[in-house]
Design a protein around this motif. Sequence first.
Motif, PDB file in Angstrom:
ATOM      1  N   GLY A 189     -18.389  -0.873 -71.597  1.00 38.26           N
ATOM      2  CA  GLY A 189     -17.377   0.072 -72.032  1.00 38.26           C
ATOM      3  C   GLY A 189     -17.548   1.471 -71.514  1.00 38.26           C
ATOM      4  O   GLY A 189     -16.626   2.276 -71.598  1.00 38.26           O
ATOM      5  N   ASN A 190     -18.719   1.828 -70.970  1.00 40.22           N
ATOM      6  CA  ASN A 190     -18.876   3.205 -70.503  1.00 40.22           C
ATOM      7  C   ASN A 190     -19.757   3.291 -69.264  1.00 40.22           C
ATOM      8  O   ASN A 190     -19.270   3.381 -68.167  1.00 40.22           O
ATOM      9  N   THR A 191     -21.060   3.306 -69.432  1.00 41.71           N
ATOM     10  CA  THR A 191     -21.991   3.466 -68.318  1.00 41.71           C
ATOM     11  C   THR A 191     -22.825   2.201 -68.184  1.00 41.71           C
ATOM     12  O   THR A 191     -23.272   1.646 -69.184  1.00 41.71           O
ATOM     13  N   PHE A 192     -23.042   1.753 -66.962  1.00 43.76           N
ATOM     14  CA  PHE A 192     -23.840   0.552 -66.726  1.00 43.76           C
ATOM     15  C   PHE A 192     -24.469   0.627 -65.342  1.00 43.76           C
ATOM     16  O   PHE A 192     -24.165   1.539 -64.558  1.00 43.76           O
ATOM     17  N   ILE A 193     -25.345  -0.313 -65.051  1.00 42.95           N
ATOM     18  CA  ILE A 193     -25.975  -0.421 -63.733  1.00 42.95           C
ATOM     19  C   ILE A 193     -25.203  -1.458 -62.937  1.00 42.95           C
ATOM     20  O   ILE A 193     -24.885  -2.538 -63.453  1.00 42.95           O
ATOM     21  N   LEU A 194     -24.867  -1.140 -61.713  1.00 41.47           N
ATOM     22  CA  LEU A 194     -24.135  -2.070 -60.853  1.00 41.47           C
ATOM     23  C   LEU A 194     -25.032  -2.468 -59.682  1.00 41.47           C
ATOM     24  O   LEU A 194     -25.448  -1.619 -58.891  1.00 41.47           O
ATOM     25  N   LEU A 195     -25.335  -3.767 -59.601  1.00 42.45           N
ATOM     26  CA  LEU A 195     -26.084  -4.302 -58.458  1.00 42.45           C
ATOM     27  C   LEU A 195     -25.077  -4.684 -57.385  1.00 42.45           C
ATOM     28  O   LEU A 195     -24.074  -5.350 -57.666  1.00 42.45           O
ATOM     29  N   GLU A 196     -25.347  -4.273 -56.140  1.00 40.61           N
ATOM     30  CA  GLU A 196     -24.441  -4.543 -55.029  1.00 40.61           C
ATOM     31  C   GLU A 196     -25.162  -5.293 -53.921  1.00 40.61           C
ATOM     32  O   GLU A 196     -26.377  -5.195 -53.788  1.00 40.61           O
ATOM     33  N   ASP A 197     -24.404  -6.014 -53.122  1.00 42.86           N
ATOM     34  CA  ASP A 197     -24.942  -6.812 -52.010  1.00 42.86           C
ATOM     35  C   ASP A 197     -25.995  -7.801 -52.510  1.00 42.86           C
ATOM     36  O   ASP A 197     -27.149  -7.787 -52.060  1.00 42.86           O
ATOM     37  N   LEU A 198     -25.579  -8.671 -53.422  1.00 43.15           N
ATOM     38  CA  LEU A 198     -26.501  -9.671 -53.969  1.00 43.15           C
ATOM     39  C   LEU A 198     -27.030 -10.574 -52.856  1.00 43.15           C
ATOM     40  O   LEU A 198     -26.267 -11.018 -51.998  1.00 43.15           O
ATOM     41  N   HIS A 199     -28.336 -10.849 -52.893  1.00 42.63           N
ATOM     42  CA  HIS A 199     -28.978 -11.695 -51.885  1.00 42.63           C
ATOM     43  C   HIS A 199     -28.903 -13.168 -52.250  1.00 42.63           C
ATOM     44  O   HIS A 199     -29.125 -14.019 -51.387  1.00 42.63           O
ATOM     45  N   GLN A 200     -28.633 -13.473 -53.494  1.00 48.32           N
ATOM     46  CA  GLN A 200     -28.670 -14.852 -53.973  1.00 48.32           C
ATOM     47  C   GLN A 200     -27.743 -14.997 -55.171  1.00 48.32           C
ATOM     48  O   GLN A 200     -27.422 -14.006 -55.826  1.00 48.32           O
ATOM     49  N   PRO A 201     -27.324 -16.222 -55.477  1.00 51.67           N
ATOM     50  CA  PRO A 201     -26.533 -16.425 -56.694  1.00 51.67           C
ATOM     51  C   PRO A 201     -27.413 -16.193 -57.923  1.00 51.67           C
ATOM     52  O   PRO A 201     -28.624 -16.406 -57.880  1.00 51.67           O
ATOM     53  N   LEU A 202     -26.799 -15.733 -58.995  1.00 52.43           N
ATOM     54  CA  LEU A 202     -27.521 -15.535 -60.249  1.00 52.43           C
ATOM     55  C   LEU A 202     -27.137 -16.674 -61.185  1.00 52.43           C
ATOM     56  O   LEU A 202     -25.979 -16.794 -61.575  1.00 52.43           O
ATOM     57  N   ARG A 203     -28.107 -17.511 -61.532  1.00 49.27           N
ATOM     58  CA  ARG A 203     -27.848 -18.689 -62.346  1.00 49.27           C
ATOM     59  C   ARG A 203     -28.157 -18.416 -63.812  1.00 49.27           C
ATOM     60  O   ARG A 203     -29.187 -17.826 -64.133  1.00 49.27           O
ATOM     61  N   ALA A 204     -27.256 -18.859 -64.678  1.00 45.11           N
ATOM     62  CA  ALA A 204     -27.421 -18.672 -66.125  1.00 45.11           C
ATOM     63  C   ALA A 204     -28.730 -19.298 -66.607  1.00 45.11           C
ATOM     64  O   ALA A 204     -29.139 -20.354 -66.131  1.00 45.11           O
ATOM     65  N   GLY A 205     -29.370 -18.605 -67.526  1.00 47.59           N
ATOM     66  CA  GLY A 205     -30.626 -19.087 -68.089  1.00 47.59           C
ATOM     67  C   GLY A 205     -31.861 -18.621 -67.340  1.00 47.59           C
ATOM     68  O   GLY A 205     -32.976 -18.766 -67.819  1.00 47.59           O
ATOM     69  N   ARG A 206     -31.684 -18.055 -66.179  1.00 45.29           N
ATOM     70  CA  ARG A 206     -32.820 -17.560 -65.392  1.00 45.29           C
ATOM     71  C   ARG A 206     -32.986 -16.064 -65.611  1.00 45.29           C
ATOM     72  O   ARG A 206     -32.243 -15.432 -66.344  1.00 45.29           O
ATOM     73  N   HIS A 207     -33.969 -15.494 -64.912  1.00 47.36           N
ATOM     74  CA  HIS A 207     -34.275 -14.064 -65.031  1.00 47.36           C
ATOM     75  C   HIS A 207     -34.469 -13.474 -63.640  1.00 47.36           C
ATOM     76  O   HIS A 207     -34.745 -14.189 -62.689  1.00 47.36           O
ATOM     77  N   PHE A 208     -34.366 -12.164 -63.547  1.00 46.63           N
ATOM     78  CA  PHE A 208     -34.770 -11.442 -62.353  1.00 46.63           C
ATOM     79  C   PHE A 208     -35.352 -10.101 -62.781  1.00 46.63           C
ATOM     80  O   PHE A 208     -35.183  -9.672 -63.914  1.00 46.63           O
ATOM     81  N   SER A 209     -36.064  -9.449 -61.865  1.00 46.94           N
ATOM     82  CA  SER A 209     -36.719  -8.176 -62.179  1.00 46.94           C
ATOM     83  C   SER A 209     -35.897  -7.004 -61.673  1.00 46.94           C
ATOM     84  O   SER A 209     -35.230  -7.090 -60.644  1.00 46.94           O
ATOM     85  N   LEU A 210     -35.995  -5.933 -62.421  1.00 48.64           N
ATOM     86  CA  LEU A 210     -35.329  -4.684 -62.087  1.00 48.64           C
ATOM     87  C   LEU A 210     -36.364  -3.587 -62.285  1.00 48.64           C
ATOM     88  O   LEU A 210     -37.058  -3.574 -63.295  1.00 48.64           O
ATOM     89  N   ARG A 211     -36.487  -2.683 -61.335  1.00 49.06           N
ATOM     90  CA  ARG A 211     -37.419  -1.561 -61.468  1.00 49.06           C
ATOM     91  C   ARG A 211     -36.613  -0.306 -61.764  1.00 49.06           C
ATOM     92  O   ARG A 211     -35.749   0.085 -60.992  1.00 49.06           O
ATOM     93  N   LEU A 212     -36.909   0.300 -62.920  1.00 51.14           N
ATOM     94  CA  LEU A 212     -36.236   1.527 -63.337  1.00 51.14           C
ATOM     95  C   LEU A 212     -37.125   2.715 -63.000  1.00 51.14           C
ATOM     96  O   LEU A 212     -38.322   2.705 -63.314  1.00 51.14           O
TER      97      LEU A 212
END
Length: 178
Positions: A100-123
């Motif tokens: 609804g307001n501010t979020f992080i947008l990942l662009e140029d995905l290298h792979q499909p993101l499958r439900a139930g899995r995880h990935f890492s993000l460095r803040l």
Amino acid sequence: MNKKLAWAVGLLLGGWQAAQAEVQVFEAWSLAAPAQVTQVPVYMTLTQMGQGTERLVGIESEVAGSARIVHLQATEDELVPVQLAQVQLPQQVPVTLNSGNTFILLEDLHQPLRAGRHFSLRLHFANAPSQEVRVRIRPTTLYGDRSLDDVRSDPLQQQRPSRRTEGLDDVMTDPLIR
């Protein structure tokens, strides 16, 4: 002896300052995305537990070529995405990054993101140390029961009405149906 004491006090104060600058991350998640999708939002809640204010200033991920902070700016007839350089994190105030307001947008995905899995993000923060976050991938369903309760494609649209339940009392109380 005084050098050792000064070193120990400095180490303790440095550890105390690092603990004061800690940012806690709650419920980091994203939507599943097939191979054709090149952008996906990431949502989470950030709480800065230290003194003063902190700022989220950068994001990196191994699943995307780039990541940016986006804010939806309302104009007369539409929401326009605006890139932000940082997000202010006031002391002990949860800041929710959502659709609804501010979020992080990942662009140029290298792979499909499958439900139930995880990935890492460095803040990356202005003062606090960078933090590795595990992002859970939720399923993308159009008419699922509760999988998209807190996600809307249009933040200005009304919530869906609850499902109809008229006449179900007869079914639930009939002993022959049980």
